[in-house]
Design an enzyme around this catalytic site. Structure first.
Site, PDB file in Angstrom:
ATOM      1  N   HIS A   1     -17.462  26.252  28.309  1.00  0.00           N
ATOM      2  CA  HIS A   1     -16.743  25.538  27.237  1.00  0.00           C
ATOM      3  C   HIS A   1     -16.907  26.355  25.957  1.00  0.00           C
ATOM      4  O   HIS A   1     -17.922  27.048  25.798  1.00  0.00           O
ATOM      5  CB  HIS A   1     -17.394  24.169  27.087  1.00  0.00           C
TER       6      HIS A   1
ATOM      7  N   ASP B   1     -26.100  23.945  29.574  1.00  0.00           N
ATOM      8  CA  ASP B   1     -25.186  22.998  28.947  1.00  0.00           C
ATOM      9  C   ASP B   1     -24.958  21.877  29.964  1.00  0.00           C
ATOM     10  O   ASP B   1     -24.232  22.058  30.948  1.00  0.00           O
ATOM     11  CB  ASP B   1     -23.887  23.735  28.598  1.00  0.00           C
TER      12      ASP B   1
ATOM     13  N   GLN C   1     -21.497  18.001  31.138  1.00  0.00           N
ATOM     14  CA  GLN C   1     -20.724  17.404  32.233  1.00  0.00           C
ATOM     15  C   GLN C   1     -21.589  17.033  33.433  1.00  0.00           C
ATOM     16  O   GLN C   1     -21.076  16.504  34.411  1.00  0.00           O
ATOM     17  CB  GLN C   1     -19.619  18.370  32.688  1.00  0.00           C
TER      18      GLN C   1
ATOM     19  N   LYS D   1     -20.568  11.228  26.733  1.00  0.00           N
ATOM     20  CA  LYS D   1     -20.132  11.512  28.105  1.00  0.00           C
ATOM     21  C   LYS D   1     -20.961  10.742  29.129  1.00  0.00           C
ATOM     22  O   LYS D   1     -20.687  10.775  30.316  1.00  0.00           O
ATOM     23  CB  LYS D   1     -20.201  13.018  28.375  1.00  0.00           C
TER      24      LYS D   1
ATOM     25  N   CYS E   1     -10.716  23.374  26.108  1.00  0.00           N
ATOM     26  CA  CYS E   1     -11.724  24.156  25.365  1.00  0.00           C
ATOM     27  C   CYS E   1     -12.394  25.190  26.258  1.00  0.00           C
ATOM     28  O   CYS E   1     -13.596  25.452  26.120  1.00  0.00           O
ATOM     29  CB  CYS E   1     -12.773  23.257  24.717  1.00  0.00           C
TER      30      CYS E   1
HETATM   31  N1  7TS Z   1     -19.883  21.696  27.147  1.00  0.00           N
HETATM   32  C1  7TS Z   1     -19.114  21.189  28.110  1.00  0.00           C
HETATM   33  C2  7TS Z   1     -19.274  21.667  29.520  1.00  0.00           C
HETATM   34  C3  7TS Z   1     -18.185  20.204  27.779  1.00  0.00           C
HETATM   35  O1  7TS Z   1     -17.421  19.682  28.731  1.00  0.00           O
HETATM   36  C4  7TS Z   1     -18.058  19.768  26.438  1.00  0.00           C
HETATM   37  C5  7TS Z   1     -17.019  18.773  26.015  1.00  0.00           C
HETATM   38  C6  7TS Z   1     -18.917  20.319  25.484  1.00  0.00           C
HETATM   39  C7  7TS Z   1     -19.810  21.289  25.873  1.00  0.00           C
HETATM   40  C8  7TS Z   1     -18.928  19.867  24.071  1.00  0.00           C
HETATM   41  O2  7TS Z   1     -19.483  18.619  24.014  1.00  0.00           O
HETATM   42  P1  7TS Z   1     -19.475  17.769  22.650  1.00  0.00           P
HETATM   43  O3  7TS Z   1     -19.941  16.436  23.063  1.00  0.00           O
HETATM   44  O4  7TS Z   1     -20.387  18.454  21.718  1.00  0.00           O
HETATM   45  O5  7TS Z   1     -18.059  17.795  22.170  1.00  0.00           O
HETATM   46  N2  7TS Z   1     -15.894  18.726  26.866  1.00  0.00           N
HETATM   47  C9  7TS Z   1     -14.720  18.154  26.606  1.00  0.00           C
HETATM   48  C10 7TS Z   1     -13.686  18.126  27.529  1.00  0.00           C
HETATM   49  O6  7TS Z   1     -13.732  18.592  28.659  1.00  0.00           O
HETATM   50  N3  7TS Z   1     -12.608  17.486  26.991  1.00  0.00           N
HETATM   51  O7  7TS Z   1     -12.954  17.083  25.744  1.00  0.00           O
HETATM   52  C11 7TS Z   1     -14.258  17.502  25.507  1.00  0.00           C
END
Ligand code: 7TS
Length: 415
Positions: free
Chosen positions: A132, A209, A212, A235, A373
């Protein structure tokens, strides 16, 4: 045709679970909502909404700084979430868990604080081809600043990392390996235990990370021997703006503060400031107290259902969904790893994902379209975007049937 999932994990009653999610009980454009965008953000059960409401209605006060009853209550509730997260991730100590806004901030904290003091010109940071942007850009910024090199583990056509190539990338200059536990764009579950072992053998640290992974798999940071592990509250059915950075205490202790301000200090004079102990050293300013409390309720909720039950049920949904989508002519699933979480990314020949998403929305079906992303993933597959249905434990096989029917309609309209 609707085929019910045959062997739902014992005791898993999805219809009962759905009652916990008020948001699912609505119609969109006249059709019942089919929410298939949980990888972007998971829906919130009543228990989480109630916990946030209770905090504001009954316990609202700032934390860590009041002797009065409300402040003590809110501090206890907020800190209770840290203790729950310790259990959830099997960390050794609550001091290893830093509250952050989410995975993005967790990674930026490490790349800034650890990176500032540990990376120099000629060093190397290893990431993977499926990261990501949150796990690319902070490292790229660090490399640019320090004159270090960003190296990328390639993947195969299924969207699996090629471990032989990874092995070749590791060398005495490798300082950090930063890799997703589960890919948001492909669903791939990476063999992180093995990857961590390989990195450690080369003398590198590892950041996982977990954005997910945490909602879908049991995570044990000690068994994994991860140096850093991140999660996003929103999430895992918690609110937005809250998450956790796990880090081994000895690493966090050696790192300089990330931001300066209230709560992260022990003493301040104009000449010199001394810093607070872990975890507070990294928690400057009034945090997202309501978010932290809401996340605690989300952890309780997930534990009540059971991560193993969730993983088993979601796997059944994935197998069922894959079989349904594969029957649609011209549809190609992007991401066919053997170890996969419940993400169905796909393209349909001749139809733009945004058109697919728009037609599905008219039928009440919420999917994500775009690059998720993860632009380098799209480049690798030579596609501009995908349509992504990401499943959660509150989805049903009947909803997958609706997705398949919706996609047939899309094909009728655009053919
Ligand atoms: N890493 C992964 C693997 C992610 O899927 C996401 C967000 C992030 C980092 C960032 O997380 P945040 O909570 O700091 O925003 N993924 C997604 C997505 O797949 N669609 O919208 C956000």
């Amino acid at each position: 045709m609707s085929t019910l999932i045959s062997t739902v994990a014992a005791g898993f009653d999805v219809e009962k679970i759905r009652q916990d999610f008020p948001v699912l009980k609505q119609t969109i454009h006249g059709n019942p909502l089919v929410y298939l965008d949980s990888a972007a953000t998971a829906q919130k059960p009543t228990a989480v909404v109630d916990a946030i409401r209770k905090f504001h209605e009954v316990d609202c006060a700032n934390i860590h700084r009041g002797v009065h009853e409300l402040s003590q209550r809110s501090t206890a509730a907020y800190e209770e979430t840290r203790a729950k997260t310790k259990k959830f991730l099997n960390a050794k100590s609550v001091t290893e868990l830093i509250f952050v806004r989410g995975t993005t901030e967790a990674i930026n904290l490490v790349s800034s604080s650890w990176g500032r003091t540990n990376v120099k010109e000629g060093d190397e940071i290893v990431i993977s081809a499926m990261e990501h942007h949150s796990n690319i850009v902070p490292w790229q910024m660090l490399c640019e600043e320090k004159g270090a090199k960003l190296r990328v583990i390639p993947m195969n056509d299924r969207g699996e990392l090629i471990l032989e190539e990874y092995e070749k990338l590791l060398n005495p200059r490798t300082r950090m390996v930063a890799v997703a536990h589960v890919s948001n764009a492909l669903g791939t579950i990476n063999p992180i235990r093995r990857m961590i072992e390989m990195a450690h053998r080369a003398g590198a640290l590892v950041l996982i990370d977990g954005a997910q992974a945490a909602p879908h798999l049991k995570v044990d940071v000690q068994a994994l021997d991860a140096d850093f592990y991140t999660l996003s509250g929103h999430k895992i059915c918690g609110p937005t703006g809250i998450g956790i950075l796990y880090g081994k205490a000895k690493l966090l202790n050696a790192m300089p503060p990330y931001q300066g301000g209230g709560d992260m200090i022990r003493t301040v004079t104009f000449e010199k400031t001394t810093y607070n102990d872990l975890p507070y050293k990294f928690e400057a300013g009034t945090p997202n107290i309501a978010g932290g409390i809401g996340m605690g309720a989300a952890l309780d909720y997930l534990n009540r259902i059971g991560l193993d039950q969730i993983a088993a049920y979601e796997h059944e949904l994935l197998v069922y969904g894959t079989a349904q989508l594969e029957q649609i002519p011209g549809l190609r699933i992007i991401g066919t790893a053997r170890e996969k979480a419940a993400v169905l990314s796909f393209v349909i020949e001749g139809i733009h994902p945004h058109d697919i998403g728009t037609v599905l929305d008219r039928q009440g079906i919420a999917v994500r379209t775009g690059h998720h992303c993860a632009q380098p993933v799209m480049d690798w597959f030579h596609i501009p975007a995908t349509t992504r249905a990401s499943l959660a434990f509150y989805n049903t096989s009947a909803e997958i049937d609706k997705l398949a029917a919706g996609l047939r309609k899309v094909k009728e309209i655009f053919s």
